[in-house]
Write a protein that holds these residues in place. Structure first.
Motif, PDB file in Angstrom:
ATOM      1  N   UNK A 368       0.821  -1.222  -0.070  1.00  0.00           N
ATOM      2  CA  UNK A 368       0.044  -0.058  -0.083  1.00  0.00           C
ATOM      3  C   UNK A 368       0.670   1.296   0.035  1.00  0.00           C
ATOM      4  N   UNK A 369       1.901   1.175  -0.527  1.00  0.00           N
ATOM      5  CA  UNK A 369       2.805   2.557  -0.673  1.00  0.00           C
ATOM      6  C   UNK A 369       3.057   2.701  -2.143  1.00  0.00           C
ATOM      7  N   UNK A 370       2.199   3.706  -2.639  1.00  0.00           N
ATOM      8  CA  UNK A 370       2.238   4.368  -4.289  1.00  0.00           C
ATOM      9  C   UNK A 370       1.502   5.587  -4.256  1.00  0.00           C
ATOM     10  N   UNK A 371       1.441   6.035  -5.707  1.00  0.00           N
ATOM     11  CA  UNK A 371       1.050   7.187  -5.942  1.00  0.00           C
ATOM     12  C   UNK A 371      -0.481   7.054  -6.276  1.00  0.00           C
ATOM     13  N   UNK A 372      -0.684   6.210  -6.956  1.00  0.00           N
ATOM     14  CA  UNK A 372      -2.154   6.196  -7.805  1.00  0.00           C
ATOM     15  C   UNK A 372      -2.269   4.537  -7.806  1.00  0.00           C
ATOM     16  N   UNK A 373      -3.676   4.237  -7.437  1.00  0.00           N
ATOM     17  CA  UNK A 373      -3.963   2.774  -7.594  1.00  0.00           C
ATOM     18  C   UNK A 373      -5.042   2.747  -8.952  1.00  0.00           C
ATOM     19  N   UNK A 374      -5.079   3.963  -9.409  1.00  0.00           N
ATOM     20  CA  UNK A 374      -5.987   3.733 -10.652  1.00  0.00           C
ATOM     21  C   UNK A 374      -5.170   4.136 -12.029  1.00  0.00           C
ATOM     22  N   UNK A 375      -5.551   3.944 -13.214  1.00  0.00           N
ATOM     23  CA  UNK A 375      -4.665   4.029 -14.449  1.00  0.00           C
ATOM     24  C   UNK A 375      -4.949   5.598 -14.880  1.00  0.00           C
TER      25      UNK A 375
END
Length: 476
Positions: A368-375
């Motif tokens: 759960x370490x990210x910028x965006x989970x969507x494209x």
């Protein structure tokens, strides 16, 4: 909260006792645990703020709806471009209790969402002495087979996986679904509740789904799906860091509400003849956004949603060890915040794999370490050109590497600049199969940032980004 945890643990022990004393129930446990250490020179890329499942992006009155967007706009916050080093833990445990006739299954899953080592977080983290209150429910559903049809016809009720499409909806949701299969075809129908107004039905969020896929040739699978979404009386969080004039000003307090009706129509395909392989997705999103015009608020014109996503992957297997494949992904964005069209694609709830720096193809993303989970980024969409190679060194060692060029589909405008170029990203993944259940992974990425990436920073100069992580995954 602690009482809830004790009750959950008690349920597991009760099920275990059933398994040991009665042949009528077969109980199986499945688990997945990640232990990861990592580092990056941009701490803001770890905030996980751009959530598809909690943000419905569209522009209105020259403002962008950012409800649920924790990260805001400073994805590459130059105020946080100092190196950080951290440790992470995440764990899932799932119980499946099935009757011996195979007609009924009880599924219950627990999760400890990712915790930073040493994070106290109001007694919910992993500080000294541990014992944080950090457990959550991931699955809670009942599955019934229709008598006489075995497992070919199933009904599920409760909190369950969706798996509609990797670009639209792949996360869990509560609902009632029907699943069927026959020879080479599978299909499903479902109703999911996204948000409930207990006082009535006018403000409920409901999703209706139909999906079918099957083999049309020995090497070719085709699929179709459709989703209808009724979103009632949702609140807007407006910000005049807008699509047309991206300035740094405070969030505008706006109590406006809106209703939305969206539909998705998608077609998918997979092809693999042993040497050549590939897949595609084409998805159209339509519908409308209707504002509730409260007295005292500026008039906001209603919007038409007109968006689409196209994804194509083509590859070649040179032998049993090496394969090479290219990918093109186009996700539409909104080019004009002042017209009546919302032309940006908006996913329901997904975890997309489009590299390590921005998206969720990594150990860090699993944790759960990210910028965006969507494209996409904000309402500007995304274009991805990628070339990936995979090499199986031997039965225990696997190496994957990728080079990709990223840009938004429509211009981002900020600091009196207009840019699309996010930059060129280089990714590498190494996996060592320790045994049947355990994998040791080392992964890294470097973004040679483009001028568009600078507009994602708190200042006009964002700079390049790297991420590096190593960890162990235990899955059974």
């Amino acid at each position: 909260m602690r009482n809830k945890i004790l009750i959950s643990i008690l349920i597991f022990f009760i099920l275990i006792s059933f398994a040991g004393t009665a042949a009528a129930i077969d109980v199986k446990f499945h688990g997945n645990m990640w232990q990861t250490i990592g580092t990056t020179d941009y701490a803001s890329t770890l905030q996980g703020g751009h959530k598809s499942g909690k943000t419905d992006f569209f522009s209105y009155n020259n403002m962008l709806n950012i409800e649920g967007d924790k990260g805001g706009y400073n994805f590459l916050d130059s105020k946080k471009n100092v190196s950080t080093f951290f440790g992470l833990t995440k764990a899932r445990l799932r119980c499946e209790a099935t009757t011996d006739d195979g007609l009924a299954k009880f599924v219950y899953g627990l999760e400890v969402g990712t915790m930073n080592w040493g994070d106290k977080k109001e007694n919910k983290g992993f500080g000294l002495s541990g014992d944080g209150v950090n457990q959550e429910t991931r699955f809670a559903y009942l599955q019934l087979a229709i008598p006489g049809l075995g497992d070919n016809q199933l009904v599920r009720a409760g909190l369950q996986p969706t798996k509609i499409n990797q670009w639209v909806w792949s996360e869990t949701a509560a609902g009632l679904t029907y699943h069927g299969k026959h020879e080479e075809a599978r299909w499903m129908l479902g109703w999911y509740r996204g948000d409930e107004d207990r006082a009535g039905n006018s403000k409920d969020d409901d999703y209706y789904v139909a999906k079918i896929e099957g083999k049309v040739l020995p090497d070719l699978t085709l699929g179709l799906f459709a989703i209808w979404a009724e979103l009632g009386d949702n609140n807007i969080a407006g910000n005049n860091i807008a699509s047309a004039d991206w300035t740094d000003t405070d969030v505008i307090e706006d109590t406006r509400e809106y209703d939305a009706q969206y539909y998705y129509i998608g077609t998918t395909s997979n092809f693999d003849n042993g040497m050549l392989f590939g897949n595609y997705d084409f998805i159209y999103q339509g519908g409308d956004i209707e504002f509730i015009h409260d007295a005292g608020l500026a008039e906001a014109h209603d919007l038409d949603r007109k968006a689409w996503l196209g994804n194509l992957t083509l590859g070649y297997k040179f032998n049993n060890k090496f394969k090479l494949y290219g990918n093109v992904l186009y996700v539409s964005g909104d080019d004009d915040p002042n017209d009546n069209d919302a032309e940006n694609f908006d996913s329901i709830d997904v975890d997309v794999k489009v590299g390590i720096i921005f998206f969720k193809d990594s150990l860090l993303a699993d944790c759960d370490r990210y910028v965006s989970d969507a494209p996409y980024l904000q309402d500007k969409g995304l274009i991805n050109y990628a070339l990936t190679g995979e090499y199986k060194i031997d039965k225990n060692h696997h190496l994957r590497g990728a080079a990709r060029y990223l840009q938004t589909a429509e211009d981002m405008k900020r600091f009196d600049k207009k840019e699309k170029d996010l930059g060129t990203e280089f990714d590498i993944w190494y996996t060592y199969k320790y045994n049947k259940y355990v994998k040791i992974k080392v992964e890294g990425a470097y973004l040679a940032a483009g001028k568009g990436a600078d507009l994602l920073a708190a200042s006009s100069d964002g700079g390049n980004v790297f991420k590096l992580a190593a960890g162990v995954q235990f899955k059974f």
